[in-house]
Motif scaffolding. Sequence first.
Motif, mmCIF file in Angstrom:
data_model
loop_
_atom_site.group_PDB
_atom_site.id
_atom_site.type_symbol
_atom_site.label_atom_id
_atom_site.label_comp_id
_atom_site.label_asym_id
_atom_site.label_seq_id
_atom_site.Cartn_x
_atom_site.Cartn_y
_atom_site.Cartn_z
ATOM 1 N N TRP A 10 0.835 -1.204 0.000
ATOM 2 C CA TRP A 10 0.000 0.000 0.000
ATOM 3 C C TRP A 10 0.870 1.255 0.000
ATOM 4 O O TRP A 10 0.618 2.198 -0.755
ATOM 5 N N LEU A 11 1.888 1.267 0.852
ATOM 6 C CA LEU A 11 2.778 2.429 0.928
ATOM 7 C C LEU A 11 3.487 2.666 -0.408
ATOM 8 O O LEU A 11 3.568 3.792 -0.900
ATOM 9 N N ALA A 12 4.017 1.580 -1.002
ATOM 10 C CA ALA A 12 4.754 1.717 -2.259
ATOM 11 C C ALA A 12 3.851 2.211 -3.378
ATOM 12 O O ALA A 12 4.238 3.086 -4.175
ATOM 13 N N ARG A 13 2.638 1.682 -3.447
ATOM 14 C CA ARG A 13 1.727 2.093 -4.511
ATOM 15 C C ARG A 13 1.247 3.528 -4.304
ATOM 16 O O ARG A 13 1.108 4.292 -5.269
ATOM 17 N N TYR A 14 0.982 3.901 -3.070
ATOM 18 C CA TYR A 14 0.533 5.273 -2.805
ATOM 19 C C TYR A 14 1.616 6.272 -3.211
ATOM 20 O O TYR A 14 1.340 7.269 -3.885
ATOM 21 N N VAL A 15 2.851 6.004 -2.814
ATOM 22 C CA VAL A 15 3.951 6.912 -3.152
ATOM 23 C C VAL A 15 4.169 6.937 -4.663
ATOM 24 O O VAL A 15 4.385 8.001 -5.263
ATOM 25 N N SER A 16 4.121 5.761 -5.298
ATOM 26 C CA SER A 16 4.350 5.690 -6.742
ATOM 27 C C SER A 16 3.297 6.487 -7.508
ATOM 28 O O SER A 16 3.622 7.261 -8.414
ATOM 29 N N ILE A 17 2.029 6.329 -7.144
ATOM 30 C CA ILE A 17 0.955 7.041 -7.837
ATOM 31 C C ILE A 17 1.002 8.534 -7.510
ATOM 32 O O ILE A 17 0.730 9.377 -8.371
ATOM 33 N N TYR A 18 1.375 8.869 -6.285
ATOM 34 C CA TYR A 18 1.488 10.282 -5.914
ATOM 35 C C TYR A 18 2.548 10.988 -6.763
ATOM 36 O O TYR A 18 2.419 12.174 -7.062
ATOM 37 N N LEU A 19 3.579 10.244 -7.159
ATOM 38 C CA LEU A 19 4.672 10.829 -7.945
ATOM 39 C C LEU A 19 4.316 11.003 -9.414
ATOM 40 O O LEU A 19 5.134 11.507 -10.187
ATOM 41 N N TRP A 20 3.127 10.561 -9.827
ATOM 42 C CA TRP A 20 2.727 10.792 -11.215
ATOM 43 C C TRP A 20 2.738 12.281 -11.549
ATOM 44 O O TRP A 20 3.169 12.677 -12.642
ATOM 45 N N LEU A 21 2.261 13.107 -10.630
ATOM 46 C CA LEU A 21 2.191 14.541 -10.895
ATOM 47 C C LEU A 21 3.575 15.171 -11.019
ATOM 48 O O LEU A 21 3.821 15.930 -11.977
ATOM 49 N N PRO A 22 4.528 14.913 -10.101
ATOM 50 C CA PRO A 22 5.879 15.462 -10.311
ATOM 51 C C PRO A 22 6.528 14.993 -11.609
ATOM 52 O O PRO A 22 7.178 15.786 -12.299
ATOM 53 N N VAL A 23 6.350 13.717 -11.947
ATOM 54 C CA VAL A 23 6.923 13.210 -13.204
ATOM 55 C C VAL A 23 6.280 13.913 -14.399
ATOM 56 O O VAL A 23 6.955 14.263 -15.378
ATOM 57 N N SER A 24 4.969 14.147 -14.316
ATOM 58 C CA SER A 24 4.273 14.857 -15.389
ATOM 59 C C SER A 24 4.797 16.279 -15.542
ATOM 60 O O SER A 24 5.015 16.754 -16.664
ATOM 61 N N ASP A 25 5.026 16.960 -14.417
ATOM 62 C CA ASP A 25 5.562 18.325 -14.484
ATOM 63 C C ASP A 25 6.972 18.338 -15.069
ATOM 64 O O ASP A 25 7.317 19.232 -15.860
ATOM 65 N N LEU A 26 7.790 17.358 -14.689
ATOM 66 C CA LEU A 26 9.146 17.295 -15.237
ATOM 67 C C LEU A 26 9.115 17.018 -16.738
ATOM 68 O O LEU A 26 9.916 17.576 -17.504
ATOM 69 N N PHE A 27 8.209 16.166 -17.168
ATOM 70 C CA PHE A 27 8.076 15.874 -18.597
ATOM 71 C C PHE A 27 7.665 17.124 -19.361
ATOM 72 O O PHE A 27 8.226 17.429 -20.431
ATOM 73 N N SER A 28 6.720 17.881 -18.815
ATOM 74 C CA SER A 28 6.307 19.126 -19.460
ATOM 75 C C SER A 28 7.451 20.131 -19.478
ATOM 76 O O SER A 28 7.624 20.871 -20.453
ATOM 77 N N ALA A 29 8.241 20.167 -18.382
ATOM 78 C CA ALA A 29 9.374 21.089 -18.325
ATOM 79 C C ALA A 29 10.418 20.741 -19.383
ATOM 80 O O ALA A 29 11.000 21.637 -20.017
ATOM 81 N N VAL A 30 10.670 19.450 -19.594
ATOM 82 C CA VAL A 30 11.641 19.027 -20.603
ATOM 83 C C VAL A 30 11.170 19.436 -22.001
ATOM 84 O O VAL A 30 11.946 19.982 -22.809
#
Length: 334
Positions: free
Chosen positions: A221-241
């Motif tokens: 549960w902890l790993a999946r929650y953190v992984s899904i929560y990081l979708w937004l930072p990864v999305s922002d980094l992709f847009s920044a690139v």
Amino acid sequence: MYLLTTNFDNLHRVLRTLYTEMMPLCGDMAGVARGIAGLGALFYVAYRIWQSLSRAEPVDVLPLLRPFAVGVAIMFFPSLVLGTLNGVLSPIVSGTHRIMQTQTLDMNEYRAQKDRLEYESMRRNPETAYLVDKTIFEERLDELGVTDAAEICGMYIDRAMYNTKRWFQEQFRNLLELLFEAAALVIDTIRTFFLVVLSILGPVAFALSVWDGFQSSLTQWLARYVSIYLWLPVSDLFSAVLARIQTVMLQRDIEQLSDPSFIPDGSSTVYIIFMLIGIIGYFTIPTVANWIVQAGGGGTYYRNVTHTAAQTGSYATGAAGATAGNIGGRLLKR
């Protein structure tokens, strides 16, 4: 497209508000979770105590404290568990969002500068000045007489074709930007739904982890929650690139347009290509986030997400390609 971007920003804020408003619902599951955890703790403790007594061994008290620690986490789940996780991960989201905003602002400034230089460059050229400047167009018409009817007709046709080409380019770019923003909204909506489900049913996952054979439920549960929560930072980094790449290309175009002898063709092929890359790339964000945090037991799920992302990206590319084909042959010529 500023109005479109503003509308999508509002939708993203609605999703943030939705997540915050639904967090208290996880308290409704705490009662059920306490019952499951209490019964599991009873069997957990009894089994180990009787096992030690049957072997005439001293009872190890430290492992017996695990169910009680999980019970405390269930009782204060919204503040202790979710509050701690969100508090730790929120700075990551804020930092990546600032990076994305900085790069996007730079890109918008360079794009406005390029459009201005392109207009000035075409206005300097006597052969294209009447296409972009209505005043020059009317002055050239006044200079022509009745005997120049063929040239006047040709000027009207050239200006109409130029305006039509620019209109189609603008509409196609708007379409790609709409698909780009829609892809980001799809990822954000799925992320919010997953986080809401994990948050509401989180106490139950913690309660099940008390039972023998389900101890991994807590770490998963902890790993999946953190992984899904990081979708937004990864999305922002992709847009920044993507924004950074476009900024570099705009800088190159600005250098070319600064040369008085350079004549622009008015196309935006590179921009369109990177919009297509962005639309497809957005659906790889779940896979990239899973590289950061390995969510145990989620292999099949992430394979399905990746497969769906590939299919969606193919459909988007096919639709965009069909639209490009319908626009015309020289629309994308660079």
